[in-house]
Design a protein around this motif. Structure first.
Motif, PDB file in Angstrom:
ATOM      1  N   PRO A   1       0.840  -1.192   0.000  1.00 20.81           N
ATOM      2  CA  PRO A   1       0.000   0.000   0.000  1.00 20.81           C
ATOM      3  C   PRO A   1       0.881   1.249   0.000  1.00 20.81           C
ATOM      4  O   PRO A   1       1.964   1.247   0.597  1.00 20.81           O
ATOM      5  N   PRO A   2       0.439   2.293  -0.668  1.00 18.19           N
ATOM      6  CA  PRO A   2       1.282   3.490  -0.740  1.00 18.19           C
ATOM      7  C   PRO A   2       1.461   4.127   0.640  1.00 18.19           C
ATOM      8  O   PRO A   2       0.534   4.162   1.446  1.00 18.19           O
ATOM      9  N   GLU A   3       2.656   4.584   0.917  1.00 19.02           N
ATOM     10  CA  GLU A   3       2.962   5.280   2.160  1.00 19.02           C
ATOM     11  C   GLU A   3       2.798   6.780   1.923  1.00 19.02           C
ATOM     12  O   GLU A   3       3.314   7.310   0.940  1.00 19.02           O
ATOM     13  N   PRO A   4       2.094   7.460   2.817  1.00 15.38           N
ATOM     14  CA  PRO A   4       1.968   8.909   2.639  1.00 15.38           C
ATOM     15  C   PRO A   4       3.310   9.584   2.884  1.00 15.38           C
ATOM     16  O   PRO A   4       4.135   9.081   3.651  1.00 15.38           O
ATOM     17  N   PRO A   5       3.537  10.729   2.254  1.00 14.28           N
ATOM     18  CA  PRO A   5       4.790  11.446   2.515  1.00 14.28           C
ATOM     19  C   PRO A   5       4.824  11.901   3.973  1.00 14.28           C
ATOM     20  O   PRO A   5       3.800  12.261   4.547  1.00 14.28           O
ATOM     21  N   LYS A   6       6.008  11.858   4.571  1.00 12.98           N
ATOM     22  CA  LYS A   6       6.178  12.256   5.966  1.00 12.98           C
ATOM     23  C   LYS A   6       7.416  13.128   6.110  1.00 12.98           C
ATOM     24  O   LYS A   6       8.299  13.109   5.269  1.00 12.98           O
ATOM     25  N   CYS A   7       7.439  13.914   7.197  1.00  8.74           N
ATOM     26  CA  CYS A   7       8.648  14.671   7.519  1.00  8.74           C
ATOM     27  C   CYS A   7       8.823  14.675   9.035  1.00  8.74           C
ATOM     28  O   CYS A   7       7.887  14.399   9.783  1.00  8.74           O
TER      29      CYS A   7
ATOM     30  N   CYS B   1       2.472  14.357   5.938  1.00  8.42           N
ATOM     31  CA  CYS B   1       2.374  15.656   5.254  1.00  8.42           C
ATOM     32  C   CYS B   1       1.092  15.686   4.421  1.00  8.42           C
ATOM     33  O   CYS B   1       0.804  14.747   3.688  1.00  8.42           O
ATOM     34  N   TYR B   2       0.354  16.765   4.529  1.00 10.84           N
ATOM     35  CA  TYR B   2      -0.842  16.984   3.713  1.00 10.84           C
ATOM     36  C   TYR B   2      -0.546  18.144   2.768  1.00 10.84           C
ATOM     37  O   TYR B   2       0.082  19.126   3.167  1.00 10.84           O
ATOM     38  N   PRO B   3      -0.984  18.054   1.523  1.00 14.38           N
ATOM     39  CA  PRO B   3      -0.600  19.058   0.522  1.00 14.38           C
ATOM     40  C   PRO B   3      -1.201  20.441   0.748  1.00 14.38           C
ATOM     41  O   PRO B   3      -0.631  21.437   0.300  1.00 14.38           O
ATOM     42  N   ASP B   4      -2.360  20.507   1.430  1.00 18.35           N
ATOM     43  CA  ASP B   4      -2.997  21.815   1.639  1.00 18.35           C
ATOM     44  C   ASP B   4      -3.831  21.776   2.909  1.00 18.35           C
ATOM     45  O   ASP B   4      -4.081  20.711   3.484  1.00 18.35           O
TER      46      ASP B   4
END
Length: 66
Positions: free
Chosen positions: A9-15, A24-27
């Motif tokens: 499953p795709p992993e959401p971008p994180k920081c 991380c959410y884009p907006d």
């Protein structure tokens, strides 16, 4: 023929924010929508989570409202 299932499953971008690895959410709109969804999934009172703009990049994160 043997079938290999390598689906991940795709992993959401994180920081890293402090000592936490946050999604991380884009907006702001997406972050707020995710906050309401998480509140509903975990039975939290409405407005328990808030979102904020990340100081390290052009994205948003969720946080507890304390």
């Amino acid at each position: 023929m043997k079938r290999i299932n390598n689906y991940q499953p795709p992993e959401p971008p994180k920081c890293w924010v402090g000592d936490k690895h946050k999604i991380c959410y884009p907006d702001q709109e997406t972050a707020e929508m995710s906050a309401r969804l998480v509140e509903a999934e975990y039975g939290l009172p409405g407005g328990s989570l808030t979102c904020y703009h990340c100081e390290y990049g052009n994205h948003w994160h969720l946080a507890n409202k304390k």
